[in-house]
Design a protein around this motif. Sequence first.
Motif, PDB file in Angstrom:
ATOM      1  N   GLN A 160       0.859  -1.188   0.000  1.00 53.47           N
ATOM      2  CA  GLN A 160       0.000   0.000   0.000  1.00 53.47           C
ATOM      3  C   GLN A 160       0.900   1.244   0.000  1.00 53.47           C
ATOM      4  N   PHE A 161       0.495   2.234  -0.769  1.00 53.18           N
ATOM      5  CA  PHE A 161       1.242   3.491  -0.867  1.00 53.18           C
ATOM      6  C   PHE A 161       0.266   4.654  -0.757  1.00 53.18           C
ATOM      7  N   ASN A 162       0.561   5.592   0.138  1.00 54.71           N
ATOM      8  CA  ASN A 162      -0.261   6.785   0.275  1.00 54.71           C
ATOM      9  C   ASN A 162       0.130   7.763  -0.826  1.00 54.71           C
ATOM     10  N   ASN A 163      -0.700   7.835  -1.865  1.00 56.15           N
ATOM     11  CA  ASN A 163      -0.370   8.711  -2.991  1.00 56.15           C
ATOM     12  C   ASN A 163      -0.988  10.093  -2.840  1.00 56.15           C
ATOM     13  N   GLY A 164      -1.377  10.445  -1.600  1.00 58.22           N
ATOM     14  CA  GLY A 164      -1.909  11.769  -1.337  1.00 58.22           C
ATOM     15  C   GLY A 164      -0.954  12.585  -0.488  1.00 58.22           C
ATOM     16  N   ASP A 165      -1.240  13.875  -0.358  1.00 58.80           N
ATOM     17  CA  ASP A 165      -0.368  14.764   0.419  1.00 58.80           C
ATOM     18  C   ASP A 165      -0.911  15.007   1.824  1.00 58.80           C
ATOM     19  N   ILE A 166      -1.841  14.151   2.267  1.00 60.36           N
ATOM     20  CA  ILE A 166      -2.333  14.189   3.642  1.00 60.36           C
ATOM     21  C   ILE A 166      -2.190  12.793   4.227  1.00 60.36           C
ATOM     22  N   PRO A 167      -2.145  12.647   5.552  1.00 57.73           N
ATOM     23  CA  PRO A 167      -2.025  11.313   6.153  1.00 57.73           C
ATOM     24  C   PRO A 167      -3.207  10.413   5.776  1.00 57.73           C
ATOM     25  N   ALA A 168      -2.963   9.130   5.785  1.00 57.01           N
ATOM     26  CA  ALA A 168      -4.003   8.139   5.506  1.00 57.01           C
ATOM     27  C   ALA A 168      -4.017   7.107   6.626  1.00 57.01           C
ATOM     28  N   VAL A 169      -5.174   6.477   6.807  1.00 52.76           N
ATOM     29  CA  VAL A 169      -5.351   5.437   7.826  1.00 52.76           C
ATOM     30  C   VAL A 169      -6.132   4.278   7.202  1.00 52.76           C
ATOM     31  N   ALA A 170      -5.703   3.064   7.479  1.00 49.31           N
ATOM     32  CA  ALA A 170      -6.431   1.887   7.023  1.00 49.31           C
ATOM     33  C   ALA A 170      -6.479   0.866   8.145  1.00 49.31           C
ATOM     34  N   PHE A 171      -7.477  -0.003   8.086  1.00 49.41           N
ATOM     35  CA  PHE A 171      -7.597  -1.112   9.034  1.00 49.41           C
ATOM     36  C   PHE A 171      -7.618  -2.410   8.230  1.00 49.41           C
ATOM     37  N   ALA A 172      -6.829  -3.372   8.691  1.00 50.95           N
ATOM     38  CA  ALA A 172      -6.744  -4.666   8.012  1.00 50.95           C
ATOM     39  C   ALA A 172      -7.241  -5.764   8.936  1.00 50.95           C
ATOM     40  N   THR A 173      -7.935  -6.733   8.369  1.00 51.67           N
ATOM     41  CA  THR A 173      -8.362  -7.908   9.128  1.00 51.67           C
ATOM     42  C   THR A 173      -7.797  -9.153   8.457  1.00 51.67           C
ATOM     43  N   PHE A 174      -7.504 -10.159   9.274  1.00 47.43           N
ATOM     44  CA  PHE A 174      -6.837 -11.377   8.820  1.00 47.43           C
ATOM     45  C   PHE A 174      -7.618 -12.610   9.260  1.00 47.43           C
ATOM     46  N   GLY A 175      -7.481 -13.682   8.494  1.00 47.77           N
ATOM     47  CA  GLY A 175      -8.131 -14.938   8.824  1.00 47.77           C
ATOM     48  C   GLY A 175      -7.216 -15.881   9.580  1.00 47.77           C
ATOM     49  N   SER A 176      -6.388 -15.333  10.444  1.00 49.61           N
ATOM     50  CA  SER A 176      -5.493 -16.132  11.282  1.00 49.61           C
ATOM     51  C   SER A 176      -5.183 -15.340  12.533  1.00 49.61           C
ATOM     52  N   GLN A 177      -5.012 -16.042  13.655  1.00 51.50           N
ATOM     53  CA  GLN A 177      -4.625 -15.355  14.882  1.00 51.50           C
ATOM     54  C   GLN A 177      -3.191 -14.854  14.817  1.00 51.50           C
ATOM     55  N   SER A 178      -2.411 -15.385  13.877  1.00 54.74           N
ATOM     56  CA  SER A 178      -1.009 -15.001  13.708  1.00 54.74           C
ATOM     57  C   SER A 178      -0.661 -15.116  12.227  1.00 54.74           C
ATOM     58  N   PRO A 179      -1.019 -14.098  11.422  1.00 53.35           N
ATOM     59  CA  PRO A 179      -0.906 -14.221   9.962  1.00 53.35           C
ATOM     60  C   PRO A 179       0.508 -14.353   9.432  1.00 53.35           C
ATOM     61  N   GLY A 180       1.497 -13.936  10.229  1.00 57.15           N
ATOM     62  CA  GLY A 180       2.876 -13.971   9.755  1.00 57.15           C
ATOM     63  C   GLY A 180       3.164 -12.814   8.816  1.00 57.15           C
ATOM     64  N   LEU A 181       4.420 -12.462   8.698  1.00 59.94           N
ATOM     65  CA  LEU A 181       4.816 -11.340   7.840  1.00 59.94           C
ATOM     66  C   LEU A 181       6.183 -11.632   7.234  1.00 59.94           C
ATOM     67  N   VAL A 182       6.253 -11.537   5.909  1.00 58.30           N
ATOM     68  CA  VAL A 182       7.522 -11.649   5.194  1.00 58.30           C
ATOM     69  C   VAL A 182       7.656 -10.394   4.332  1.00 58.30           C
ATOM     70  N   THR A 183       8.502  -9.462   4.755  1.00 57.79           N
ATOM     71  CA  THR A 183       8.753  -8.261   3.959  1.00 57.79           C
ATOM     72  C   THR A 183       9.823  -8.596   2.928  1.00 57.79           C
ATOM     73  N   ALA A 184       9.509  -8.395   1.647  1.00 58.41           N
ATOM     74  CA  ALA A 184      10.354  -8.910   0.573  1.00 58.41           C
ATOM     75  C   ALA A 184      11.799  -8.437   0.679  1.00 58.41           C
ATOM     76  N   ALA A 185      12.003  -7.127   0.811  1.00 55.82           N
ATOM     77  CA  ALA A 185      13.373  -6.601   0.848  1.00 55.82           C
ATOM     78  C   ALA A 185      14.116  -7.088   2.088  1.00 55.82           C
ATOM     79  N   ASN A 186      13.427  -7.091   3.232  1.00 54.78           N
ATOM     80  CA  ASN A 186      14.054  -7.539   4.474  1.00 54.78           C
ATOM     81  C   ASN A 186      14.490  -8.990   4.377  1.00 54.78           C
ATOM     82  N   ALA A 187      13.617  -9.830   3.798  1.00 53.31           N
ATOM     83  CA  ALA A 187      13.932 -11.260   3.704  1.00 53.31           C
ATOM     84  C   ALA A 187      15.108 -11.514   2.774  1.00 53.31           C
ATOM     85  N   LEU A 188      15.154 -10.796   1.657  1.00 58.38           N
ATOM     86  CA  LEU A 188      16.216 -11.033   0.684  1.00 58.38           C
ATOM     87  C   LEU A 188      17.548 -10.444   1.109  1.00 58.38           C
ATOM     88  N   PHE A 189      17.529  -9.206   1.622  1.00 62.10           N
ATOM     89  CA  PHE A 189      18.781  -8.495   1.872  1.00 62.10           C
ATOM     90  C   PHE A 189      19.101  -8.317   3.356  1.00 62.10           C
TER      91      PHE A 189
END
Length: 234
Positions: A160-189
């Motif tokens: 997600q990228f905020n393409n506006g010049d004001i702050p943005a807020v979003a809420f995400a919901t997941f179908g797991s108690q622990s969805p896990g996170l793999v950030t592409a750049a962090n994982a590779l480098f």
Amino acid sequence: MAARIILIAALLALASSRALAFDPSPLQDFCVADYDSKVSVNGFACMNAKDVTVDDFYFTGLDKAASTSNELGANITLVNVERLPGLNTLGVAMSRIDYAPFGLNPPHSHPRSSEILHVAEGTLYAGFVTSNTAQGNLLFAKKLNKGDAFVFPRGLVHFQFNNGDIPAVAFATFGSQSPGLVTAANALFGSKPPIPDYILARPAQLSKTTVDWLQEQQWLDIAQENGPPSVQAN
């Protein structure tokens, strides 16, 4: 013969239920996570029901903006089982994502869950990339306005990228108690120990010198899933 058919059907149903059930399914009203238990299970062991209180199901602070004063201009307040013990075995989690103007939640994936994103304030450019196909890795992306929702299928790289010049807020919901996170750049480098530079240089079409430089950088994690909560439950 009939008994054999019933047995086969039962085995198929059992196999199907195991394939479809991703998080451990509850066998009682609740199974509040016992963070101090030494028992190793898929998830967390249950706290003794006599010790459970209403605060085990309560989290406060999602009305408050998190600091976006970092290189990515974004921050995530995550509410998963590591931060809200009452989520254990319930198969759900959520997060609040704050974006500074032109802030970025970088390409990443959730190995254990799909995600639905709801834009509460501002505008976002959001999308995901498919797995390998005959046509290549296809991008599905769209500008989202306040009130819009967008789905990211489980395991696929998205952003997600905020393409506006004001702050943005979003809420995400997941179908797991622990969805896990793999950030592409962090994982590779940013892996520890680092992936050998000659492994990354060829597929990324980069020189080993460039890969070495990338591996020397500090890769920011704006959603430390297992770290201390941004806002403590009261």
